[in-house]
Scaffold this motif. Structure first.
Motif, PDB file in Angstrom:
ATOM      1  N   ASP A  17       0.838  -1.204   0.000  1.00 21.35           N
ATOM      2  CA  ASP A  17       0.000   0.000   0.000  1.00 21.35           C
ATOM      3  C   ASP A  17       0.872   1.253   0.000  1.00 21.35           C
ATOM      4  N   ALA A  18       1.936   1.210   0.790  1.00 21.68           N
ATOM      5  CA  ALA A  18       2.851   2.351   0.822  1.00 21.68           C
ATOM      6  C   ALA A  18       3.536   2.522  -0.538  1.00 21.68           C
ATOM      7  N   ALA A  19       3.913   1.392  -1.149  1.00 18.94           N
ATOM      8  CA  ALA A  19       4.536   1.453  -2.471  1.00 18.94           C
ATOM      9  C   ALA A  19       3.580   2.077  -3.483  1.00 18.94           C
ATOM     10  N   ASP A  20       2.316   1.695  -3.425  1.00 18.74           N
ATOM     11  CA  ASP A  20       1.319   2.273  -4.326  1.00 18.74           C
ATOM     12  C   ASP A  20       1.208   3.780  -4.116  1.00 18.74           C
ATOM     13  N   GLY A  21       1.270   4.197  -2.868  1.00 19.84           N
ATOM     14  CA  GLY A  21       1.191   5.623  -2.563  1.00 19.84           C
ATOM     15  C   GLY A  21       2.346   6.403  -3.161  1.00 19.84           C
ATOM     16  N   TRP A  22       3.557   5.878  -2.984  1.00 22.45           N
ATOM     17  CA  TRP A  22       4.729   6.538  -3.577  1.00 22.45           C
ATOM     18  C   TRP A  22       4.651   6.503  -5.100  1.00 22.45           C
ATOM     19  N   GLY A  23       4.101   5.415  -5.630  1.00 23.00           N
ATOM     20  CA  GLY A  23       3.946   5.326  -7.081  1.00 23.00           C
ATOM     21  C   GLY A  23       3.009   6.400  -7.606  1.00 23.00           C
ATOM     22  N   LYS A  24       1.922   6.657  -6.884  1.00 30.25           N
ATOM     23  CA  LYS A  24       0.986   7.701  -7.308  1.00 30.25           C
ATOM     24  C   LYS A  24       1.651   9.069  -7.292  1.00 30.25           C
ATOM     25  N   VAL A  25       2.463   9.320  -6.265  1.00 35.09           N
ATOM     26  CA  VAL A  25       3.182  10.600  -6.202  1.00 35.09           C
ATOM     27  C   VAL A  25       4.138  10.723  -7.391  1.00 35.09           C
ATOM     28  N   SER A  26       4.830   9.623  -7.701  1.00 32.30           N
ATOM     29  CA  SER A  26       5.763   9.630  -8.827  1.00 32.30           C
ATOM     30  C   SER A  26       5.051   9.929 -10.138  1.00 32.30           C
ATOM     31  N   ARG A  27       3.936   9.251 -10.382  1.00 32.20           N
ATOM     32  CA  ARG A  27       3.205   9.467 -11.632  1.00 32.20           C
ATOM     33  C   ARG A  27       2.630  10.870 -11.706  1.00 32.20           C
ATOM     34  N   ARG A  28       2.122  11.362 -10.584  1.00 27.94           N
ATOM     35  CA  ARG A  28       1.566  12.719 -10.582  1.00 27.94           C
ATOM     36  C   ARG A  28       2.652  13.759 -10.830  1.00 27.94           C
ATOM     37  N   ALA A  29       3.832  13.515 -10.291  1.00 24.71           N
ATOM     38  CA  ALA A  29       4.935  14.453 -10.503  1.00 24.71           C
ATOM     39  C   ALA A  29       5.321  14.505 -11.972  1.00 24.71           C
ATOM     40  N   ASP A  30       5.347  13.333 -12.631  1.00 25.50           N
ATOM     41  CA  ASP A  30       5.689  13.305 -14.048  1.00 25.50           C
ATOM     42  C   ASP A  30       4.610  13.999 -14.868  1.00 25.50           C
ATOM     43  N   ALA A  31       3.352  13.753 -14.523  1.00 20.41           N
ATOM     44  CA  ALA A  31       2.256  14.417 -15.235  1.00 20.41           C
ATOM     45  C   ALA A  31       2.310  15.927 -15.022  1.00 20.41           C
ATOM     46  N   ALA A  32       2.673  16.331 -13.801  1.00 18.72           N
ATOM     47  CA  ALA A  32       2.784  17.761 -13.509  1.00 18.72           C
ATOM     48  C   ALA A  32       3.920  18.394 -14.311  1.00 18.72           C
ATOM     49  N   ARG A  33       5.025  17.655 -14.461  1.00 29.33           N
ATOM     50  CA  ARG A  33       6.148  18.184 -15.259  1.00 29.33           C
ATOM     51  C   ARG A  33       5.710  18.423 -16.693  1.00 29.33           C
ATOM     52  N   LEU A  34       4.982  17.468 -17.255  1.00 30.34           N
ATOM     53  CA  LEU A  34       4.522  17.625 -18.629  1.00 30.34           C
ATOM     54  C   LEU A  34       3.588  18.829 -18.764  1.00 30.34           C
ATOM     55  N   ARG A  35       2.710  19.018 -17.792  1.00 25.94           N
ATOM     56  CA  ARG A  35       1.791  20.164 -17.850  1.00 25.94           C
ATOM     57  C   ARG A  35       2.556  21.479 -17.740  1.00 25.94           C
ATOM     58  N   VAL A  36       3.538  21.508 -16.851  1.00 31.05           N
ATOM     59  CA  VAL A  36       4.341  22.733 -16.698  1.00 31.05           C
ATOM     60  C   VAL A  36       5.066  23.050 -18.005  1.00 31.05           C
ATOM     61  N   TYR A  69      12.687  15.437 -10.633  1.00 33.02           N
ATOM     62  CA  TYR A  69      13.435  14.830  -9.527  1.00 33.02           C
ATOM     63  C   TYR A  69      12.494  14.034  -8.625  1.00 33.02           C
ATOM     64  N   ILE A  70      11.337  14.617  -8.312  1.00 30.02           N
ATOM     65  CA  ILE A  70      10.357  13.926  -7.464  1.00 30.02           C
ATOM     66  C   ILE A  70       9.898  12.643  -8.136  1.00 30.02           C
ATOM     67  N   HIS A  71       9.644  12.727  -9.419  1.00 24.67           N
ATOM     68  CA  HIS A  71       9.211  11.540 -10.171  1.00 24.67           C
ATOM     69  C   HIS A  71      10.220  10.411 -10.029  1.00 24.67           C
ATOM     70  N   GLY A  72      11.491  10.707 -10.210  1.00 27.33           N
ATOM     71  CA  GLY A  72      12.518   9.671 -10.143  1.00 27.33           C
ATOM     72  C   GLY A  72      12.708   9.112  -8.747  1.00 27.33           C
ATOM     73  N   GLU A  73      12.861   9.978  -7.754  1.00 25.69           N
ATOM     74  CA  GLU A  73      13.135   9.514  -6.393  1.00 25.69           C
ATOM     75  C   GLU A  73      11.944   8.790  -5.781  1.00 25.69           C
ATOM     76  N   CYS A  74      10.740   9.309  -5.988  1.00 26.35           N
ATOM     77  CA  CYS A  74       9.552   8.622  -5.461  1.00 26.35           C
ATOM     78  C   CYS A  74       9.349   7.281  -6.168  1.00 26.35           C
ATOM     79  N   GLY A  75       9.699   7.231  -7.436  1.00 29.29           N
ATOM     80  CA  GLY A  75       9.618   5.963  -8.151  1.00 29.29           C
ATOM     81  C   GLY A  75      10.570   4.934  -7.569  1.00 29.29           C
ATOM     82  N   LEU A  76      11.765   5.376  -7.158  1.00 28.10           N
ATOM     83  CA  LEU A  76      12.718   4.454  -6.540  1.00 28.10           C
ATOM     84  C   LEU A  76      12.201   3.938  -5.204  1.00 28.10           C
ATOM     85  N   ILE A  77      11.568   4.810  -4.436  1.00 31.04           N
ATOM     86  CA  ILE A  77      10.995   4.378  -3.151  1.00 31.04           C
ATOM     87  C   ILE A  77       9.898   3.349  -3.397  1.00 31.04           C
TER      88      ILE A  77
END
Length: 628
Positions: A17-36, A69-77
């Protein structure tokens, strides 16, 4: 893992469950980068001017880097936690089997992991029989009954104690009940030991996955992120094996593997092995771009740190003697021997790529249109380095142009080759603003570097041909999901100098996935006739400036042979095999008008040479002007 009770009660679902949570943060960060990048930065750069707009664009660039950076590090977690849960499944399962065995045989598992076993119950004064066989939990094997030795009672078994009864040594050879208890105790201890080792290994990695406070992602943070990546790769290798990534496969096979993964697995592979995923022909350009940007940022930070460590570049030459004469500076020689030139050149090429990324949305000179989003479709520093940079997304473009540079191409000189395709994109956009076009700089091969000692050899072209064909096939696979030699959009292959030889070798090896081929300053394509290139001679286009020496110099080395006749003042003579290159009328292609000079002027701004190339790219063949 300190105790068997903690291992027993461990809820692995909480890790997942924690891994899924970090995964969601990672994906959202990547999506946010694309929007920016696409919805904020490009509009600001393309529509606003002045200091305020420049400051806003700079702040958005910083925000984009933070999200990356958030996308990569949260993905590693996420990957680390998921792998930890998977790793602990084995020890927990082993413990569960041991506890079930203990319950079956009425053993008592003590707090310290030891196992107390009861004495056998005698029937009619006779010793109670016990099972015979190997007593591993979960694999109790029935066999002949062995009587409990007279006078033997219950006791406590501990892991590591000598086993009094060895299966296969004969009936009545020892205390079987004690042996079973000690086997259970050993299984418990082994499970706890394995879990503890796993816990310690992963805890060490997870403790490192943290970032300092602040708003800027510094080079030190990116270098630390690269080290984190290596640490996680080493730790989770069994869970997410790099060997499962396709190697030397076709783009269609690459895409089939990718499509067979779950969304979570794709995220894990892209985060944990970005260099490998970014290099896979056939995958969506969005995926390759995200992975390669991560590799580029971390590699650039590492080279920048190394360049700083080496210190400023000393002058290469110094003047000594009387009268003074120039000699190589020994201090510069030491700097060069320490890697200074290579680090400087690689860093220069990476800066050129980053400059193109930062130019997305920037209007061109003299009112030229703003550049579209850039995509990094390939990047590495192997050998002389490689880079594949696209202007616009080729997966969705109506028209695509792929540019293959010639002798001297390498990462250090990427800036000039990238500019040729940005200029081509602007020209095509002016001609067909209602159509989307993607122009790609393909520095994807090891080009010859010396025009005299290396360029006359076709070996570089034949070595590069499979790589170019894979990339072109991969563009079609990324669009359609399956390999196709016939492009699903209008695709033009543009080549310069020795790059045209690479295209000729690619056509000899495999059907080229392109509609048109444009060559400039060709020294020869290893084929004798335009029809040999596989796109039809009406779709082969050539440019050769009158003062460009390369076509004449390279003809005898890299030209192709065909049956025909040499001409002298328009009169045929010497019938037989003749050597032809694309700028020859005998080659059979379209010879376009050129109004530029020399070997490198074909992409001069607003030149007829560039306009003719752009007309082919957008399919406006009737507007192409022919050689006069």
């Amino acid at each position: 893992m300190a105790t068997w009770q903690q291992l027993r009660d461990l809820k692995l679902s909480e890790y997942r469950d924690a891994a899924d949570g970090w995964g969601k943060v990672s994906r959202r960060a990547d999506a946010a980068r694309l929007r920016v990048d696409r919805e904020m930065t490009i509009p600001v750069r393309s529509t606003q001017k002045g200091e305020t707009a420049t400051k806003a664009a700079s702040d958005l660039d910083r925000l984009s880097r933070n999200y990356q950076y958030i996308h990569g590090e949260c993905g590693l977690i996420r990957t680390t936690l998921e792998s930890l849960a998977a790793g602990l499944e084995g020890p927990q399962r082993k413990l569960k089997q041991a506890l079930e065995a203990a319950e079956t045989y009425k053993f008592t598992v003590n707090e310290d992991g030891s196992v107390t076993y009861p004495p056998p119950i005698a029937k009619d004064g006779a010793p109670a029989p016990v099972p015979y066989g190997p007593y591993a939990p979960g694999a109790w094997q029935a066999g002949p009954a062995t009587p409990f030795a007279p006078g033997e009672g219950g006791g406590t078994a501990r892991a590591g104690a000598p086993v009094p009864y060895l299966p296969g040594k004969g009936e009545g050879s020892g205390n079987a009940i004690m042996a079973m208890a000690e086997s259970v105790a050993e299984q418990i201890a082994s499970a706890v030991r394995e879990a503890g080792e796993i816990d310690a290994r992963y805890a060490s990695v997870l403790r490192k996955l943290k970032a300092p406070g602040g708003l800027d992602v510094t080079d030190d943070m990116l270098i630390d992120a690269a080290e984190d990546l290596q640490a996680v790769q080493k730790t989770v290798g069994d869970h997410l094996d790099e060997k499962k990534i396709p190697h030397r496969k076709s783009p269609a096979e690459n895409r089939k593997w990718w499509d067979g993964l779950t969304d979570e697995q794709r995220d894990e592979y892209a985060t944990l092995y970005p260099a490998e995923i970014g290099a896979l022909d056939g995958l969506p350009s969005e995926v390759r771009d995200t992975s390669n940007r991560m590799v580029l940022a971390e590699t650039r930070a590492q080279y920048a740190q190394e360049y700083e460590r080496l210190g400023p570049e000393p002058p290469q030459y110094v003047r000594v003697g009387d009268p003074p004469s120039a000699v190589v500076n020994p201090i510069w020689q030491q700097w060069q021997k320490a890697g200074g030139v290579r680090v400087r050149d690689m860093l220069s090429g990476m800066d050129d790529i980053q400059a193109r990324l930062d130019a997305s949305g920037v209007p061109g000179p003299n009112g030229k249109p703003a550049l579209p989003q850039a995509y990094v479709l390939g990047f590495d520093t192997k050998g002389l380095g490689h880079a594949i940079i696209a202007n616009g997304n080729p997966d969705t473009a109506d028209n695509t142009a792929v540019y293959v540079p010639g002798t001297g191409a390498q990462l250090a000189k990427a800036g000039g080759d990238i500019k040729r395709m940005t200029d081509t994109w602007r020209q095509t956009h002016q001609m067909a603003p209602d159509k989307s076009t993607s122009t790609i700089t393909w520095i994807g091969y090891d080009a010859p570097q010396n025009v005299f000692t290396e360029a006359p050899s076709p070996s570089y072209a034949f070595a590069a041909a499979p790589t170019l064909n894979n990339f072109l096939d991969g563009l079609q696979t990324a669009r359609s999901g399956s390999e196709a030699c016939t492009p699903s959009n209008h695709t033009t292959l543009i080549a310069h100098s020795y790059g045209t030889t690479v295209v000729g070798a690619a056509a000899k090896e495999h059907h080229i996935a392109a509609n048109d081929i444009v060559v400039a300053g060709s020294p020869g394509m290893l084929v004798g006739d335009a029809s040999d290139l596989g796109v039809g001679k009406d779709h082969v286009w050539s440019e050769a400036a009158s003062d460009d020496p390369v076509p004449y110099i390279g003809k005898q080395f890299l030209g192709g042979q065909k049956w025909g006749a040499e001409y002298y003042h328009g009169i045929p003579y010497n019938a037989g095999y003749i050597t032809t290159i694309p700028s020859d009328e005998a080659f059979g292609g379209n010879r376009m008008e050129v109004n530029t000079s020399g070997h490198s002027g074909y992409w001069d701004e607003d030149s007829r040479s560039l306009q003719n190339q752009a007309r082919v790219v957008v399919g406006q063949y009737d507007l192409v002007t022919e050689e006069k």
